[in-house]
Scaffold this motif. Sequence first.
Motif, short mmCIF file in Angstrom:
data_model
loop_
_atom_site.label_atom_id
_atom_site.label_comp_id
_atom_site.label_asym_id
_atom_site.label_seq_id
_atom_site.Cartn_x
_atom_site.Cartn_y
_atom_site.Cartn_z
N MET A 1 0.84 -1.18 0.00
CA MET A 1 0.00 0.00 0.00
C MET A 1 0.89 1.24 0.00
O MET A 1 1.83 1.33 0.76
N ASN A 5 0.13 7.74 -2.57
CA ASN A 5 -0.82 7.70 -3.69
C ASN A 5 -2.19 7.17 -3.31
O ASN A 5 -2.97 6.80 -4.19
N TYR A 6 -2.55 7.13 -2.04
CA TYR A 6 -3.82 6.51 -1.66
C TYR A 6 -5.02 7.20 -2.29
O TYR A 6 -6.04 6.56 -2.57
N ASP A 8 -5.21 8.41 -5.30
CA ASP A 8 -5.34 7.85 -6.65
C ASP A 8 -6.02 6.48 -6.59
O ASP A 8 -6.87 6.16 -7.42
N ASP A 9 -5.62 5.68 -5.59
CA ASP A 9 -6.24 4.37 -5.42
C ASP A 9 -7.72 4.52 -5.12
O ASP A 9 -8.56 3.82 -5.68
N ARG A 12 -9.68 5.47 -8.27
CA ARG A 12 -9.83 4.33 -9.17
C ARG A 12 -10.96 3.41 -8.69
O ARG A 12 -11.80 2.98 -9.48
N GLU A 36 -7.46 -5.48 -4.72
CA GLU A 36 -8.24 -4.29 -4.38
C GLU A 36 -8.90 -4.43 -3.01
O GLU A 36 -8.94 -3.46 -2.24
N LEU A 39 -6.32 -3.66 -0.48
CA LEU A 39 -6.09 -2.22 -0.46
C LEU A 39 -7.20 -1.52 0.33
O LEU A 39 -6.93 -0.64 1.15
#
Length: 178
Positions: A1, A5-6, A8-9, A12, A36, A39
Amino acid sequence: MSHYNYQDDFKRLYVKAVKLYGEGNYDKDSYFDQEELELIAANGWRVQDFFDYGEDFVRHGTPSYEVAQSIEQVRREYFIHEQKGIPSESTVTPDSLPEKSDEVEGIAWLPRIMPKAWGKIKGELDNDIMYGCGGDRNFLQTRDIHPAEFLRVAWKNIDNPKGIVEFVQSRSSQKVEA
């Protein structure tokens, strides 16, 4: 993880949920693959929230990505910094919430949204409860309170309901004066 950039995750996953729901896929358990799901869990999020955001955005045009992301950012920060990445074992159930018509200091819905906000922050909401549902949005919009702002106030006043009531009263009076 990646902490860097969380967002961006999150975007998405949010976009994917909106797309799938918009295509008529109402099986939230089919939305995300194992990576996913890991995440989502690592950030303290819930599959149910992505499904709810997708459903409400498709049906009502809200919440936007930006609003959903700001709500989930508060949850993520609490999960990482206060819960140290360990999920709560408690659950806020629908029957434990005050009635929609209940009032505190003459403010309807406030007794209901406070435990929802605390439950959201702590990751304790039952899948049948959405922080930011239509009733919550109406309550917050009419008082000019952003959903993430309300969560931050609830976090600051996690053991002090009176602090939340005072905040809402203050914001409500500012809106009337504006």
